[in-house]
Design a protein around this motif. Structure first.
Motif, mmCIF file in Angstrom:
data_model
loop_
_atom_site.group_PDB
_atom_site.id
_atom_site.type_symbol
_atom_site.label_atom_id
_atom_site.label_comp_id
_atom_site.label_asym_id
_atom_site.label_seq_id
_atom_site.Cartn_x
_atom_site.Cartn_y
_atom_site.Cartn_z
ATOM 1 N N GLU A 76 62.598 -32.361 -28.132
ATOM 2 C CA GLU A 76 62.456 -33.624 -28.046
ATOM 3 C C GLU A 76 63.379 -34.394 -28.409
ATOM 4 O OE1 GLU A 76 59.389 -35.237 -30.610
ATOM 5 O OE2 GLU A 76 59.265 -33.129 -31.165
ATOM 6 N N PRO A 77 63.792 -35.483 -27.974
ATOM 7 C CA PRO A 77 64.783 -36.474 -28.622
ATOM 8 C C PRO A 77 64.836 -36.636 -30.160
ATOM 9 C CG PRO A 77 64.088 -37.524 -26.569
ATOM 10 C CD PRO A 77 62.898 -36.597 -27.052
ATOM 11 N N LEU A 78 65.784 -36.569 -30.794
ATOM 12 C CA LEU A 78 66.015 -36.981 -32.234
ATOM 13 C C LEU A 78 66.896 -38.046 -32.358
ATOM 14 C CD1 LEU A 78 65.292 -35.709 -35.052
ATOM 15 C CD2 LEU A 78 67.735 -34.541 -34.932
ATOM 16 N N PHE A 79 66.694 -39.197 -33.265
ATOM 17 C CA PHE A 79 67.363 -40.211 -33.685
ATOM 18 C C PHE A 79 67.835 -40.148 -35.143
ATOM 19 C CE2 PHE A 79 64.198 -41.354 -30.502
ATOM 20 C CZ PHE A 79 64.694 -42.020 -29.692
ATOM 21 N N VAL A 80 69.128 -40.756 -35.197
ATOM 22 C CA VAL A 80 69.662 -41.086 -36.615
ATOM 23 C C VAL A 80 69.621 -42.619 -36.782
ATOM 24 C CG1 VAL A 80 71.474 -40.654 -38.135
ATOM 25 C CG2 VAL A 80 71.095 -38.798 -36.036
ATOM 26 N N SER A 133 80.083 -50.195 -34.108
ATOM 27 C CA SER A 133 79.140 -49.168 -34.395
ATOM 28 C C SER A 133 77.727 -49.362 -34.151
ATOM 29 C CB SER A 133 79.472 -49.078 -36.251
ATOM 30 O OG SER A 133 78.877 -47.855 -36.582
ATOM 31 N N ASN A 134 77.102 -48.535 -33.698
ATOM 32 C CA ASN A 134 75.792 -48.676 -33.438
ATOM 33 C C ASN A 134 74.906 -48.226 -34.568
ATOM 34 O OD1 ASN A 134 76.158 -48.870 -30.515
ATOM 35 N ND2 ASN A 134 76.403 -46.395 -30.312
ATOM 36 N N ARG A 135 73.769 -48.961 -34.757
ATOM 37 C CA ARG A 135 72.913 -48.753 -35.988
ATOM 38 C C ARG A 135 71.982 -47.443 -35.705
ATOM 39 N NH1 ARG A 135 73.518 -53.236 -39.409
ATOM 40 N NH2 ARG A 135 74.742 -54.680 -38.329
ATOM 41 N N GLN A 136 71.712 -46.865 -34.819
ATOM 42 C CA GLN A 136 70.898 -45.849 -34.361
ATOM 43 C C GLN A 136 71.615 -45.017 -33.407
ATOM 44 O OE1 GLN A 136 67.128 -47.120 -33.206
ATOM 45 N NE2 GLN A 136 66.524 -47.630 -35.253
ATOM 46 N N SER A 137 71.502 -43.662 -33.529
ATOM 47 C CA SER A 137 72.124 -42.925 -32.353
ATOM 48 C C SER A 137 71.034 -42.110 -31.851
ATOM 49 C CB SER A 137 73.171 -41.933 -33.302
ATOM 50 O OG SER A 137 74.108 -42.415 -33.679
ATOM 51 N N VAL A 201 66.891 -39.493 -40.471
ATOM 52 C CA VAL A 201 66.610 -38.978 -38.953
ATOM 53 C C VAL A 201 65.208 -39.472 -38.807
ATOM 54 C CG1 VAL A 201 68.416 -37.285 -39.148
ATOM 55 C CG2 VAL A 201 66.261 -36.613 -39.399
ATOM 56 N N PHE A 202 64.704 -39.581 -37.423
ATOM 57 C CA PHE A 202 63.307 -39.694 -37.062
ATOM 58 C C PHE A 202 63.308 -39.277 -35.606
ATOM 59 C CE2 PHE A 202 65.444 -43.838 -36.036
ATOM 60 C CZ PHE A 202 64.867 -44.061 -34.795
ATOM 61 N N ASP A 206 53.986 -41.035 -30.074
ATOM 62 C CA ASP A 206 53.133 -42.261 -29.959
ATOM 63 C C ASP A 206 53.656 -43.300 -30.324
ATOM 64 O OD1 ASP A 206 50.821 -40.312 -29.046
ATOM 65 O OD2 ASP A 206 49.983 -40.441 -31.270
ATOM 66 N N ASN A 207 54.997 -43.409 -29.997
ATOM 67 C CA ASN A 207 56.090 -44.802 -29.837
ATOM 68 C C ASN A 207 56.022 -45.178 -31.517
ATOM 69 O OD1 ASN A 207 56.734 -44.955 -27.562
ATOM 70 N ND2 ASN A 207 54.604 -46.375 -26.810
ATOM 71 N N SER A 208 55.422 -44.358 -32.438
ATOM 72 C CA SER A 208 55.682 -44.677 -33.886
ATOM 73 C C SER A 208 56.878 -43.520 -34.728
ATOM 74 C CB SER A 208 54.326 -44.526 -34.424
ATOM 75 O OG SER A 208 54.534 -44.539 -35.944
ATOM 76 N N PRO A 209 57.908 -44.168 -35.211
ATOM 77 C CA PRO A 209 58.895 -43.322 -35.830
ATOM 78 C C PRO A 209 58.364 -42.514 -36.962
ATOM 79 C CG PRO A 209 59.080 -45.797 -36.477
ATOM 80 C CD PRO A 209 58.060 -45.788 -35.419
ATOM 81 N N GLN A 210 58.612 -41.201 -36.880
ATOM 82 C CA GLN A 210 58.339 -40.347 -37.705
ATOM 83 C C GLN A 210 59.647 -39.951 -38.554
ATOM 84 O OE1 GLN A 210 54.851 -39.334 -38.406
ATOM 85 N NE2 GLN A 210 54.645 -41.036 -37.014
#
Length: 288
Positions: A76-80, A133-137, A201-202, A206-210
């Motif tokens: 699944e997608p991962l975010f920084v 610079s992006n604040r999230q990747s 990272v998160f 359910d549209n909630s960041p973990q």
């Protein structure tokens, strides 16, 4: 014409000397070690791997960077979250988010005289690319992203006593096959510079960041000073990703270049004087 020829030979010699002296540099190589990541003995890179992701740190490149790569092992997608990430050197925090806008652009146009007068108008068109610079990747499954931060300039300010350095023979590509390098070694306890990387990272559930926070700790384990390019020293070249290189022109070269500039100016002045003298003589001869 012979004096002018001699002057030109001197000028050419001085210009050749400048080109030679431009390569007279000294190098400070700061080797990084880590407290809680695993170093690759072949490349020098530092790794931290778990079931979800993999971090890879390296320090090679211009302007003394810290490069961090994040690989997503999930399905699944991962975010920084770079806004909640930072590099901490001593007690100072440096954000992974660069608020400056970097613009690279070209200007083209035409300059022309207005009705033959000295007034000049110029019309130009600027085109370029702005990088923010992006604040999230966003990292798709099985993909990776890399970010660099340029905050390790504190290494330039480290002052060590000469007594802390020892001449150490290192295999190199120079003609002798060995280069003696002034080296000072440190443990984690007495290292002159320690720094930490905090990265958040998160994932979305359910549209909630973990979110999960990761902390990786580093320190300088060796500082070496040499006049040989580190790429020619086998140890430094093989483990270049663990080495931060700061290069400077030597003071000796700076002094000689300054002297050479004065000499070049003197030669030019002498040349002008000789030309003027010859011109005066020619004029006197014509009057006679």
């Amino acid at each position: 014409f012979e004096p002018n020829f001699i002057i030109m030979k001197r000028v050419v010699f001085l210009l050749t000397m400048f080109a030679s002296l431009s390569s007279c540099k000294s190098y400070m190589v700061s080797t990084v070690a880590s407290k809680n990541t695993v170093q690759n003995p072949e490349t020098g890179k530092f790794n931290m791997v778990n079931d979800s992701l993999a971090f890879t740190y390296s320090f090679s490149g211009t302007n003394m960077p810290l490069n961090v790569e994040v690989f997503n092992k999930l399905k699944e997608p991962l975010f920084v979250d770079w806004e909640r990430s930072a590099l901490v050197i001593g007690e100072t925090t440096y954000s992974f988010v660069d608020d400056n806008v970097h613009l690279t652009a070209d200007v083209s146009g035409t300059a022309y005289n207005n009705l033959g007068t000295e007034a000049k108008n110029y019309y130009g068109e600027m085109r370029g690319t702005a990088q923010i610079s992006n604040r999230q990747s966003f990292i798709p499954p099985g993909a990776k992203i890399t970010r660099s931060i340029y905050a390790l300039n504190d290494l330039k300010e480290i002052k060590l006593a000469k007594s802390e350095f020892r001449k150490v023979p290192m295999d190199s590509d120079v003609s002798t096959g060995v280069t003696y390098v002034s080296t000072a070694s440190f443990t984690e306890m007495n290292s002159p510079l320690k720094f930490k990387s905090f990265i958040t990272v998160f994932t979305l559930k359910d549209n909630s960041p973990q979110s999960v926070d990761y902390q990786h700790e580093f320190y300088i384990s060796r500082i070496a000073k040499t006049g040989v390019n580190p790429s020619k020293i086998i140890l430094f070249n093989n483990q270049k990703d663990a080495n931060i290189v700061n290069e400077n022109r030597t003071g000796f070269a700076k002094t000689l270049i300054s002297v050479g500039v004065v000499g070049l100016a003197g030669a030019a002045i002498a040349g002008d004087a000789m030309i003027n003298k010859n011109a005066d003589n020619q004029q006197s001869y014509a009057l006679i």
